[in-house]
Design a protein around this motif. Structure first.
Motif, mmCIF file in Angstrom:
data_model
loop_
_atom_site.group_PDB
_atom_site.id
_atom_site.type_symbol
_atom_site.label_atom_id
_atom_site.label_comp_id
_atom_site.label_asym_id
_atom_site.label_seq_id
_atom_site.Cartn_x
_atom_site.Cartn_y
_atom_site.Cartn_z
ATOM 1 N N HIS A 104 0.837 -1.199 0.000
ATOM 2 C CA HIS A 104 0.000 0.000 0.000
ATOM 3 C C HIS A 104 0.874 1.252 0.000
ATOM 4 C CE1 HIS A 104 -4.066 1.788 1.025
ATOM 5 N NE2 HIS A 104 -3.259 2.830 1.153
ATOM 6 N N CYS A 105 0.828 1.982 -1.098
ATOM 7 C CA CYS A 105 1.547 3.258 -1.158
ATOM 8 C C CYS A 105 0.857 4.167 -2.163
ATOM 9 C CB CYS A 105 3.014 3.047 -1.532
ATOM 10 S SG CYS A 105 3.270 2.448 -3.215
ATOM 11 N N HIS A 106 1.317 5.418 -2.197
ATOM 12 C CA HIS A 106 0.701 6.423 -3.069
ATOM 13 C C HIS A 106 1.784 7.178 -3.837
ATOM 14 C CE1 HIS A 106 -3.141 5.772 -1.026
ATOM 15 N NE2 HIS A 106 -2.493 5.882 0.120
ATOM 16 N N ILE A 107 2.543 6.446 -4.623
ATOM 17 C CA ILE A 107 3.626 7.108 -5.344
ATOM 18 C C ILE A 107 3.133 7.853 -6.582
ATOM 19 C CG2 ILE A 107 5.523 5.704 -4.466
ATOM 20 C CD1 ILE A 107 5.356 4.037 -7.008
ATOM 21 N N ASP A 108 1.807 7.883 -6.762
ATOM 22 C CA ASP A 108 1.237 8.750 -7.790
ATOM 23 C C ASP A 108 1.120 10.192 -7.285
ATOM 24 O OD1 ASP A 108 -0.790 7.537 -6.042
ATOM 25 O OD2 ASP A 108 -2.230 8.771 -7.138
ATOM 26 N N PHE A 109 1.286 10.406 -5.970
ATOM 27 C CA PHE A 109 1.169 11.749 -5.389
ATOM 28 C C PHE A 109 2.194 12.693 -6.008
ATOM 29 C CE2 PHE A 109 -0.967 11.313 -0.948
ATOM 30 C CZ PHE A 109 -2.017 10.621 -1.512
ATOM 31 N N GLU A 110 1.863 13.976 -5.992
ATOM 32 C CA GLU A 110 2.781 14.978 -6.540
ATOM 33 C C GLU A 110 4.091 15.044 -5.756
ATOM 34 O OE1 GLU A 110 0.979 18.906 -4.225
ATOM 35 O OE2 GLU A 110 0.612 18.650 -6.366
ATOM 36 N N ASP A 111 4.110 14.497 -4.524
ATOM 37 C CA ASP A 111 5.339 14.444 -3.729
ATOM 38 C C ASP A 111 6.466 13.751 -4.492
ATOM 39 O OD1 ASP A 111 4.240 14.665 -0.461
ATOM 40 O OD2 ASP A 111 2.831 14.299 -2.072
ATOM 41 N N PHE A 112 6.097 12.902 -5.450
ATOM 42 C CA PHE A 112 7.091 12.110 -6.179
ATOM 43 C C PHE A 112 7.304 12.594 -7.615
ATOM 44 C CE2 PHE A 112 5.307 9.305 -2.914
ATOM 45 C CZ PHE A 112 6.458 8.853 -2.296
ATOM 46 N N ASP A 113 6.703 13.716 -7.967
ATOM 47 C CA ASP A 113 6.778 14.176 -9.356
ATOM 48 C C ASP A 113 8.200 14.433 -9.825
ATOM 49 O OD1 ASP A 113 4.077 13.971 -9.635
ATOM 50 O OD2 ASP A 113 3.664 16.129 -9.639
#
Length: 253
Positions: free
Chosen positions: A5-14
């Protein structure tokens, strides 16, 4: 090892998403990226296509967002799930959040939407990934009604040991533990008493890093696996093997 479970689509990773994924590939077998809105669901689908065989998507609608969503937005989420059933490995994250939401009318709205996603998972016989913060007991009472959902995952479990025992009695329900294990006494106490056969590992990136200043990332799930081994006084390889097998069994990867 798998970050379930992760959210590497977030802008934090852009700015460095490719590098983050490369670091994950160096340490992990797979990464599951969980959608939390209609736009996010499409983003995680694209990531899974770009990194086919390594990244797998789930489609969901975060409860804190869903409570304010229109009926049309929820309908679209349902339609997207139906359209991409063969692409996604689970429905989620969906659920209820009683930590952030204390208003009873909003809680009822969350439950209604959550029930809709449960019915969808039941109809399509898909695993469901649940965000049920501070209402784990209530969630257990609700999900007993859905006999055709193959697996229930309590994402970032933080409920009581008593509720954890009820979850273990279900045989098709699992509790996912994040890198919080490295510093949360509550989660460490839970892990000590929960059978490894019911445990998954995750990061919930970019959240739940070792410090508030850091950004979490999937490769850090290794820290959770090491901590489980330390707490349970088990070989790291055994913990890795069992938790990875649990994830592969649930998500069919």
């Amino acid at each position: 090892m798998i970050d379930t479970h992760c959210h590497i689509d977030f802008e934090d990773f852009d700015d460095d998403r490719d590098e983050v994924i490369k670091r994950a590939k160096d340490k992990l077998d797979n990464v599951i990226v969980s959608g939390y809105s209609n736009d996010s669901n499409m983003d995680v689908l694209k990531l899974s296509k770009d990194y086919e065989g390594f990244i797998y998507p789930t489609f969901g609608f975060h409860p804190v967002s869903s409570q304010n969503a229109t009926d049309d937005e929820i309908k679209t989420a349902h339609e997207n799930i139906a359209e991409h059933l063969d692409d996604i490995v689970a429905i989620g994250e969906v659920g209820m959040d009683y930590f952030y939401v204390t208003d009873n009318s909003l809680r009822k709205r969350q439950q209604k939407i959550f029930t809709g996603f449960l019915e969808l998972a039941n109809e399509y016989k898909k695993p469901i990934v649940m965000h049920v913060r501070d209402c784990e007991k209530k969630a257990v009472n609700i999900i007993y009604e859905y006999e055709d959902i193959p697996y229930f995952v309590f994402h970032c479990y933080g409920g009581s040991l008593k509720t954890a025992k009820r979850i273990m009695n279900m045989d098709n329900a699992y509790m996912s533990f994040s890198t919080m294990l490295c510093y949360s006494k509550q989660h460490q106490d839970l892990i000590e008493k929960i059978d490894l056969d019911y445990i998954l590992t995750e990061t919930d990136s970019p959240y739940l890093a070792m410090t508030k200043e850091e950004r979490n990332e999937p490769a850090n799930v290794v820290n959770a696996v090491y901590k489980i081994a330390e707490i349970k006084n088990m070989d790291i390889g055994t913990v890795d093997e069992i938790t990875t097998s649990n994830a592969c069994n649930i998500f069919k990867i």
